[in-house]
Scaffold this active site. Structure first.
Site, PDB file in Angstrom:
ATOM      1  N   GLN A 108      54.700   3.381  91.211  1.00  0.00           N
ATOM      2  CA  GLN A 108      54.958   4.237  90.053  1.00  0.00           C
ATOM      3  C   GLN A 108      55.191   3.380  88.804  1.00  0.00           C
ATOM      4  O   GLN A 108      56.036   2.500  88.793  1.00  0.00           O
ATOM      5  CB  GLN A 108      56.179   5.137  90.336  1.00  0.00           C
ATOM      6  N   LYS A 120      54.993  13.923  94.468  1.00  0.00           N
ATOM      7  CA  LYS A 120      53.897  13.283  95.195  1.00  0.00           C
ATOM      8  C   LYS A 120      54.193  13.253  96.689  1.00  0.00           C
ATOM      9  O   LYS A 120      53.338  13.586  97.516  1.00  0.00           O
ATOM     10  CB  LYS A 120      53.681  11.855  94.675  1.00  0.00           C
ATOM     11  N   ASP A 152      45.211   4.759  92.911  1.00  0.00           N
ATOM     12  CA  ASP A 152      45.313   5.048  91.477  1.00  0.00           C
ATOM     13  C   ASP A 152      44.086   4.543  90.710  1.00  0.00           C
ATOM     14  O   ASP A 152      43.937   4.821  89.528  1.00  0.00           O
ATOM     15  CB  ASP A 152      46.558   4.366  90.893  1.00  0.00           C
TER      16      ASP A 152
END
Lengths: 321, 321
Positions: free
Chosen positions: A119, A75, A142
């Site tokens: 994460q 990422k 997200d």
């Protein structure tokens, strides 16, 4: 397209030799994701040149899970490659929940940060719901926060769950308009199935969501012009469940034993029996190299969306649902 | 149950005479709503006695639309009848958006108020999205705010859209467990179709959402164990679209001309051809007297839910999804 003789083919006969008209197009998610990142880089360039904005994505990782480390590094690398600022925060496994929430609060207030990603999974002593609730919805790339989940349903502008957004982009690229298609989603997770349902409905599909309690799943899937498999069970969707000419999006990534490659070897497979389904479908995503590469690219796309909205600009229409 | 001869019956023959085994049970929403309000009154009593909390619902109406006035009066009356505090705010048609938002802010801060409802539609010079966004999600008993919409999808506790919640309660009462049933929702509005989809999915139905762009709607509806019609088109769903033994929930309330009652007369009908569907279905909600009475009762139920959550109490499980 004639109806192929599903399920009766000898397993020893390679499917590619049955006839070109019966072999699905393999949807190249890796290439599409590259092209998407190219478009994103163009938008970054434009935001810098025209508005003096450099989009910034902060990624927070707690602990040392090797898979998470690899994923976070990818990422960060791809974020930098498209010209955005990448901020990586690595916290020790035993960081307190309070300290993690304090970091998120600082990132919420940081004007250089337009996207915040923590994460998952976080260690057990940390409540993931508290973490998600702490993220400013305006920076929730997200699309985990309830407010952003709700906006997708209502149809308001904002970030969209990354994997479903990637699936939608591949489907639009393959089919053009999705209007009137019957889409069957198998799996109803908060991460994939449910947001996928919203996006396909918004694109005027008739949408069915099936799951572990569905009766006669095969018959339900057989109706689908579009199949989205997101159950996390290796090769569960059989070839003869697929309607001839359907487009199949396989979200599953499952590691299975592969003794044919040597003792202790494994390989990745999807939720669909790809070889058998390829004889029937018009197009199918492979595993790996299908949906997988789209997820990170869509995370970057969401960061453009949030950076635009935070600055009062209309987000680019080619990067969202 | 034998398959009835749908669509071929003479319209002059009353359906009740065809045979008792072919006549659907009429689901009495009015009686169920009364029973529900009785349970709500019990919860109000308990909140007062055990926790010193009197739930309060504030209803805001702008302008003089007669239908809205009637509806708001019903809400206020039923709120008081179950023992809650009812606060009614009537603002002139030309009230400024700023003044309306200021009232909402005051209600957000008012500890005696646990639910805020702004009767829609508001006049054109007021942005309904701004109104909705101004309401504290903790007091959003209509479940209009994105955060609450998202919570329903994710499965977190909070208020649930009133009409879908009412439909769900009727279905559970009729069928017990909904697990594995194929539910087909016709209509994908933010008010009914989409939240209904979430609730039926949560109850382990296989869920299909159909709408104006759906191809061969009749064939899609014919699969349904549960039909939820929410399109707002009078008697659009035909009797021979219904699978024998299905349960039919008719959310539509449409006023149509009724010349048989005299010149200029009208009557209310649902989205389903009730008479024809009753020959096939196991159970069906009438219009009026089916879903309609449930909506206000569920608004009161949501006020118990929000009053509980605001005070750190677990909401009663029999009043929510």
């Amino acid at each position: 397209m004639s109806k192929p003789n599903c399920g009766k083919r000898s397993r020893t006969q390679p499917f590619k030799q049955i006839g070109a008209d019966m072999t699905a197009k393999i949807i190249d998610g890796k290439r599409f994701a590259e092209e998407l990142r190219g478009r994103i880089a163009g938008h970054v360039e434009r935001l810098k040149a025209e508005h003096g904005i450099t989009p910034g994505l902060a990624v927070v990782i707690v602990g040392h899970d090797p898979a998470s480390q690899v994923y976070v590094s990818s990422k960060a690398r791809q974020t930098a490659e498209v010209g955005m600022n990448s901020y990586k925060y690595e916290l020790p496994e035993d960081v307190s929940e309070l300290d993690l929430l304090e970091l998120i609060r600082r990132l919420n207030d940081d004007k250089a940060v337009h996207g915040i990603l923590v994460q998952m999974p976080v260690p057990r002593h940390i409540d993931p719901n508290k973490v998600i609730e702490a993220i400013d919805p305006a920076k929730d790339v997200d699309c985990f926060t309830p407010a952003n989940v709700g906006k997708v349903q209502i149809g308001l502008a904002g970030p969209v769950s990354c994997t479903p957004l990637g699936c939608l982009m591949l489907l639009r690229d393959e089919l053009g308009s999705l209007e009137g298609k019957h889409a069957v989603i198998i799996g109803r997770s908060n991460l994939v199935g449910k947001p996928m349902m919203q996006l396909l409905l918004r694109d005027n599909c008739t949408v069915t969501v099936a799951h572990s309690r569905t009766r006669d799943l095969a018959a339900v899937v057989r109706q689908a012009d579009i199949v989205v498999a997101a159950v996390g069970r290796p090769q569960m969707i059989k070839g003869d469940w697929i309607k001839p000419g359907a487009v199949v999006i396989d979200v599953g990534i499952n590691r299975i034993d592969a003794p044919e490659r040597g003792e202790g070897k494994t390989r990745l497979v999807g939720d669909v029996d790809t070889a058998a389904a390829s004889e029937v479908a018009a197009a199918i995503t492979p595993v790996p190299g299908g949906v997988g590469p789209m997820t990170i690219a869509c995370l970057l796309a969401n960061t453009i969306t949030t950076a635009s909205l935070i600055n009062g600009l209309t987000p680019p229409s080619d990067l969202t649902a």
